[in-house]
Design a protein around this motif. Structure first.
Motif, PDB file in Angstrom:
ATOM      1  N   ARG A  75       0.836  -1.257  -0.024  1.00  0.00           N
ATOM      2  CA  ARG A  75      -0.028  -0.037   0.039  1.00  0.00           C
ATOM      3  C   ARG A  75       0.810   1.403   0.020  1.00  0.00           C
ATOM      4  O   ARG A  75       0.609   2.195  -0.660  1.00  0.00           O
ATOM      5  N   LEU A  76       2.006   1.492   0.848  1.00  0.00           N
ATOM      6  CA  LEU A  76       2.822   2.430   0.926  1.00  0.00           C
ATOM      7  C   LEU A  76       3.639   2.621  -0.304  1.00  0.00           C
ATOM      8  O   LEU A  76       3.824   3.811  -0.689  1.00  0.00           O
ATOM      9  N   THR A  77       4.166   1.522  -0.885  1.00  0.00           N
ATOM     10  CA  THR A  77       5.003   1.597  -2.040  1.00  0.00           C
ATOM     11  C   THR A  77       4.046   2.060  -2.956  1.00  0.00           C
ATOM     12  O   THR A  77       4.752   2.778  -4.092  1.00  0.00           O
ATOM     13  N   ASN A  78       2.806   1.666  -3.255  1.00  0.00           N
ATOM     14  CA  ASN A  78       2.174   2.053  -4.394  1.00  0.00           C
ATOM     15  C   ASN A  78       1.835   3.597  -4.221  1.00  0.00           C
ATOM     16  O   ASN A  78       1.761   4.341  -5.337  1.00  0.00           O
TER      17      ASN A  78
ATOM     18  N   MET B 145       8.073 -11.525   2.998  1.00  0.00           N
ATOM     19  CA  MET B 145       8.237 -10.195   3.804  1.00  0.00           C
ATOM     20  C   MET B 145       9.547  -9.823   3.771  1.00  0.00           C
ATOM     21  O   MET B 145       9.951  -8.571   3.619  1.00  0.00           O
ATOM     22  N   LEU B 146      10.427 -10.745   4.144  1.00  0.00           N
ATOM     23  CA  LEU B 146      12.001 -10.655   4.075  1.00  0.00           C
ATOM     24  C   LEU B 146      12.579  -9.845   2.984  1.00  0.00           C
ATOM     25  O   LEU B 146      13.189  -8.934   2.984  1.00  0.00           O
ATOM     26  N   SER B 147      12.066 -10.688   1.812  1.00  0.00           N
ATOM     27  CA  SER B 147      12.560 -10.039   0.460  1.00  0.00           C
ATOM     28  C   SER B 147      11.930  -8.775   0.211  1.00  0.00           C
ATOM     29  O   SER B 147      12.831  -7.970  -0.666  1.00  0.00           O
ATOM     30  N   ASN B 148      10.724  -8.366   0.584  1.00  0.00           N
ATOM     31  CA  ASN B 148      10.290  -7.088   0.297  1.00  0.00           C
ATOM     32  C   ASN B 148      10.782  -6.052   0.939  1.00  0.00           C
ATOM     33  O   ASN B 148      11.022  -5.017   0.531  1.00  0.00           O
ATOM     34  N   GLN B 149      11.453  -6.329   2.235  1.00  0.00           N
ATOM     35  CA  GLN B 149      11.903  -5.217   2.888  1.00  0.00           C
ATOM     36  C   GLN B 149      13.373  -5.326   2.876  1.00  0.00           C
ATOM     37  O   GLN B 149      14.178  -4.200   3.390  1.00  0.00           O
ATOM     38  N   MET B 150      13.865  -6.056   1.917  1.00  0.00           N
ATOM     39  CA  MET B 150      15.448  -6.038   1.939  1.00  0.00           C
ATOM     40  C   MET B 150      15.963  -4.674   1.117  1.00  0.00           C
ATOM     41  O   MET B 150      17.062  -3.997   1.538  1.00  0.00           O
TER      42      MET B 150
END
Length: 394
Positions: A251-254, A349-354
């Motif tokens: 949501r925040l990325t979009n 989640m970890l891959s998105n947050q890297m």
């Protein structure tokens, strides 16, 4: 009353905020958005656009008709300022309402516990930002009012005075000059209000990262410490929180991507005309003799602009720091005690947050301290070149 997110019934520690009613930056919001919904202010902004365009056309015509280097150096700084003002006015007219609506649609989450540490931090920082933005706007308007201070060389610096002198009736010269001087304060307000919209949005993005990511990760950590990891209910709670965090990240990325797309033309114009104004004004001040009052009228504009830029860069860096903190906290979770489904969600989640969340305008340009250092290095290089040119009696 704030509403509970019914799509996430297990998130008993969060609720959707009643935004903008509970906005901690109401003062900044008024200056950045609400004031431009007032009909009189909106009409003034529209009038400013037309006046700036007319002056720009007249100055462009005279540049082409009677071009010489001295004439160009004298008036080109204010020529670029007019473009900057025009872009700002168009920005507040076309984007302010849309940016405000996008922020409302974002859905602001807050902790249910009103004594939570995040609430205290939000209120404290909001007070600082309200004060800083108000001080910047007042400083900008004072810088504009300083134009009222008459000097002998006003007509050699401000093209509009030269235009009034040569193309108006004698009885109109003083009133028109005074009207222009008064309007400069309004120009300064519009430009700074447009820039502080970034500060307003960045504050909310930062705390949404802390509330929906950092706070949720801490919640998972607390669950792992206080309960049996093999409990089915415990695993289900972890799954709900992990899914919520991933959805919040998306949501925040979009939201950030959409904002950048909307603002990119304005940002590019700001960078172009702001840079050209800075270089041309420095060149003028270093190559042409001016009185003390002339310097006193220009320097506050530089100071206000610099402080505004520092505020923007600091908030951009704070967003990145919050995202990095979320990743570091995520790495400390005892994921090895979870079931397979939760482990898979955790890896996603970890891959998105890297990759830290950044306000990026291109692959190589993000609003952070690195951008600030690049700007400082560029300014130093420009000033060095101009001083060498002056010493060489260019």
């Amino acid at each position: 009353m704030p509403e509970i997110d019914k799509n996430n019934p297990n998130l008993d520690f969060l609720e959707i905020d009643d935004y903008p009613k509970n906005d901690h930056l109401k003062l900044v919001r008024f200056f950045c958005y609400d004031i431009f919904e007032i009909t009189l202010v909106k009409m003034s902004v529209v009038a400013t656009v037309y006046v700036s365009l007319l002056i720009t056309l007249a100055q462009t015509y005279l540049f082409l008709q009677n071009f010489n280097l001295k004439y160009f150096i004298q008036y080109v700084p204010m020529y670029f300022v007019l473009q900057f003002v025009t872009v700002s006015c168009c920005g507040v007219l076309s984007l302010s309402k849309e940016m405000s609506s996008m922020l409302k649609e974002l859905r602001m989450f807050v902790p249910k516990d009103k004594n939570h540490e995040i609430f205290k931090k939000m209120k404290k920082e909001a007070k600082i930002i309200n004060f800083v933005v108000t001080a910047l706007l007042v400083s900008g308007m004072i810088s504009g009012f300083l134009i009222l201070v008459p000097t002998e060389k006003d007509e050699d610096l401000y093209f509009i005075y030269d235009l009034i002198r040569d193309y108006t009736l004698p009885a109109w010269k003083t009133p028109l000059s005074f009207l222009f001087s008064i309007s400069v304060a309004f120009y300064a307000f519009v430009v700074l209000a447009n820039l502080t919209q970034f500060i307003y949005g960045a504050y909310h993005i930062k705390y949404q990262i802390e509330i929906t990511t950092v706070n949720c990760i801490q919640r998972i950590h607390d669950l792992c410490e206080s309960r049996d990891c093999n409990c089915g209910q415990h695993q289900e709670q972890i799954k709900e929180i992990l899914k919520f965090v991933i959805l919040s990240q998306c949501r925040l990325t979009n939201y950030g991507t959409n904002v950048v797309k909307k603002l990119w033309p304005v940002i590019a114009s700001y960078s172009l005309f702001g840079g050209l104004f800075f270089i041309s004004m420095l060149f003028l001040m270093l190559t042409v003799e001016h009185t003390f009052i002339s310097y006193a009228k220009i320097i506050p504009i530089y100071i206000t602009g610099t402080l505004t830029g520092i505020s923007v860069i600091m908030l951009g860096q704070n967003i990145e720091d919050s995202s990095v903190k979320a990743f570091n906290d995520l790495c400390t979770l005892k994921w090895y005690n979870w079931n397979k489904e939760n482990k898979k969600i955790y890896l996603i989640m970890l891959s998105n947050q890297m990759v830290p969340f950044k306000i990026k305008f291109s692959e190589n340009i993000a609003v952070n301290y690195k951008l600030g250092f690049k700007i400082c290095r560029t300014v130093y290089s420009v000033v060095s070149v101009l001083i060498q040119m002056r010493n060489a009696k260019f």
